[in-house]
Scaffold this motif. Structure first.
Motif, PDB file in Angstrom:
ATOM      1  N   GLY A 113       4.769   4.227  10.919  1.00  0.00           N
ATOM      2  CA  GLY A 113       5.889   5.119  10.646  1.00  0.00           C
ATOM      3  C   GLY A 113       5.776   5.707   9.256  1.00  0.00           C
ATOM      4  O   GLY A 113       4.740   6.242   8.868  1.00  0.00           O
ATOM      5  N   ASP A 114       6.851   5.561   8.465  1.00  0.00           N
ATOM      6  CA  ASP A 114       6.870   6.152   7.119  1.00  0.00           C
ATOM      7  C   ASP A 114       6.666   5.113   6.017  1.00  0.00           C
ATOM      8  O   ASP A 114       7.060   5.316   4.875  1.00  0.00           O
ATOM      9  CB  ASP A 114       8.189   6.898   6.898  1.00  0.00           C
ATOM     10  N   LYS A 115       6.035   3.986   6.347  1.00  0.00           N
ATOM     11  CA  LYS A 115       5.821   2.927   5.357  1.00  0.00           C
ATOM     12  C   LYS A 115       4.744   3.280   4.341  1.00  0.00           C
ATOM     13  O   LYS A 115       4.643   2.646   3.287  1.00  0.00           O
ATOM     14  CB  LYS A 115       5.469   1.611   6.051  1.00  0.00           C
ATOM     15  N   CYS A 116       3.894   4.241   4.654  1.00  0.00           N
ATOM     16  CA  CYS A 116       2.867   4.682   3.710  1.00  0.00           C
ATOM     17  C   CYS A 116       2.450   6.093   4.088  1.00  0.00           C
ATOM     18  O   CYS A 116       2.790   6.588   5.168  1.00  0.00           O
ATOM     19  CB  CYS A 116       1.653   3.745   3.737  1.00  0.00           C
ATOM     20  N   GLU A 128       0.102  16.180  13.344  1.00  0.00           N
ATOM     21  CA  GLU A 128       1.356  15.929  14.036  1.00  0.00           C
ATOM     22  C   GLU A 128       2.081  14.726  13.446  1.00  0.00           C
ATOM     23  O   GLU A 128       3.290  14.579  13.608  1.00  0.00           O
ATOM     24  CB  GLU A 128       1.095  15.715  15.535  1.00  0.00           C
ATOM     25  N   PHE A 129       1.326  13.867  12.750  1.00  0.00           N
ATOM     26  CA  PHE A 129       1.917  12.696  12.098  1.00  0.00           C
ATOM     27  C   PHE A 129       2.144  12.948  10.610  1.00  0.00           C
ATOM     28  O   PHE A 129       2.373  12.008   9.849  1.00  0.00           O
ATOM     29  CB  PHE A 129       1.019  11.472  12.300  1.00  0.00           C
ATOM     30  N   ASP A 130       2.073  14.202  10.186  1.00  0.00           N
ATOM     31  CA  ASP A 130       2.348  14.577   8.800  1.00  0.00           C
ATOM     32  C   ASP A 130       1.412  13.861   7.821  1.00  0.00           C
ATOM     33  O   ASP A 130       1.838  13.340   6.790  1.00  0.00           O
ATOM     34  CB  ASP A 130       3.812  14.272   8.446  1.00  0.00           C
ATOM     35  N   ILE A 140       3.495  11.581  -3.454  1.00  0.00           N
ATOM     36  CA  ILE A 140       3.915  10.205  -3.731  1.00  0.00           C
ATOM     37  C   ILE A 140       4.449  10.043  -5.145  1.00  0.00           C
ATOM     38  O   ILE A 140       5.454   9.355  -5.372  1.00  0.00           O
ATOM     39  CB  ILE A 140       2.747   9.233  -3.491  1.00  0.00           C
ATOM     40  N   SER A 141       3.783  10.649  -6.125  1.00  0.00           N
ATOM     41  CA  SER A 141       4.178  10.490  -7.530  1.00  0.00           C
ATOM     42  C   SER A 141       4.236  11.844  -8.218  1.00  0.00           C
ATOM     43  O   SER A 141       3.478  12.110  -9.158  1.00  0.00           O
ATOM     44  CB  SER A 141       3.192   9.575  -8.262  1.00  0.00           C
ATOM     45  N   VAL A 148       0.834  -1.207   0.000  1.00  0.00           N
ATOM     46  CA  VAL A 148       0.000   0.000   0.000  1.00  0.00           C
ATOM     47  C   VAL A 148       0.871   1.261   0.000  1.00  0.00           C
ATOM     48  O   VAL A 148       1.865   1.328   0.723  1.00  0.00           O
ATOM     49  CB  VAL A 148      -0.921   0.025   1.247  1.00  0.00           C
ATOM     50  N   ASP A 149       0.482   2.232  -0.830  1.00  0.00           N
ATOM     51  CA  ASP A 149       1.151   3.538  -0.838  1.00  0.00           C
ATOM     52  C   ASP A 149       0.407   4.571  -0.007  1.00  0.00           C
ATOM     53  O   ASP A 149       1.009   5.453   0.597  1.00  0.00           O
ATOM     54  CB  ASP A 149       1.269   4.072  -2.271  1.00  0.00           C
TER      55      ASP A 149
END
Length: 237
Positions: A70-73, A90-92, A117-118, A48-49
């Motif tokens: 985290g930053d996995k998606c 706060e989690f961007d 993302i793209s 998943v993106d």
């Protein structure tokens, strides 16, 4: 294509997001789930993106989900509670969608995600028009949906806690919002003429001053919508 997952503990809510994803050219639906742990597994396996994520879920809250991921998606939050917006940013998160979500608002959030993302694929695209000739309206019980052809709808009336869809033969009561239905209907022939009414232009019998008539029903034309409505009427001649 951006691979998307819709996560909400209410299946109906994730199905709406899924339908929005499916008709957005640069998004790909990889799944929907009401189980936060299933969603977490898909993210951690790199499937998943972008996740459209409800904040309030029983097993794992959206905030807890983002801490683990985290930053996995990237994440777009979906919720009925505006007080959680600050926590989300706060989690961007990419964006914060407040329910009920219109397709127009969804599309803007999706474009933000595309830019992140793209970015090389970003282009200005008009949201696609509906291609089907019917709509599924949520019924009065869980997991009940009623198929209604567009050409059967006379008008739709929004009341305090529900919406009534009128056809020649029946009145369908649904707890979808009027705005949500508006985003799912093709324009034309459907048009919002009042804060409480969407009508089918094909079904108008007469317009008289500040009211229009469909069969014997008088429907007011709201001040906010009058100019746009009469512009559509003039252009249809």
């Amino acid at each position: 294509m951006i691979r998307c997952l819709a996560v909400d503990d209410e299946a109906y809510a994730s199905d709406i997001i899924a339908s929005f994803i499916s008709k957005t050219p640069f998004l790909e639906l990889v799944g929907t789930t009401t189980n936060a742990f299933e969603a977490l597994n898909m993210v951690q396996n790199g499937l998943v993106d972008l996740v459209f994520l409800d904040i309030q879920m029983p097993e794992l809250t959206g905030i807890q989900f983002m801490k683990i991921c985290g930053d996995k998606c990237r994440v777009i939050l979906t919720t009925a509670y505006p007080e959680y917006a600050l926590d989300g940013f706060e989690f961007d998160v990419v964006d914060y969608l407040l329910k009920p979500i219109s397709y127009e608002r969804f599309y803007k959030a999706a474009q933000k995600a595309q830019q992140i993302i793209s970015p090389a694929q970003v282009e200005i695209v008009t949201p696609p028009a509906p291609t089907s000739d019917f709509i599924f309206i949520k019924g009065d019980t869980k997991n009940k949906f009623i198929k209604v052809n567009y050409n059967e709808i006379l008008y739709i009336e929004g009341l305090k806690n529900y919406v009534s869809v009128y056809t020649a033969n029946q009145r369908i009561i649904t707890y979808q919002s009027l705005r949500e239905l508006e985003t799912q209907l093709p324009q034309p022939p459907f048009y919002r003429v009042h804060k409480s009414y969407i009508i089918s232009l094909d079904r108008i019998k007469m317009i008289d001053g500040n009211a229009l008539y469909i069969n014997d029903q008088s429907i007011p034309i709201g001040d906010t919508y009058r100019e746009g409505f009469f512009k559509v009427i003039r252009e249809s001649k």
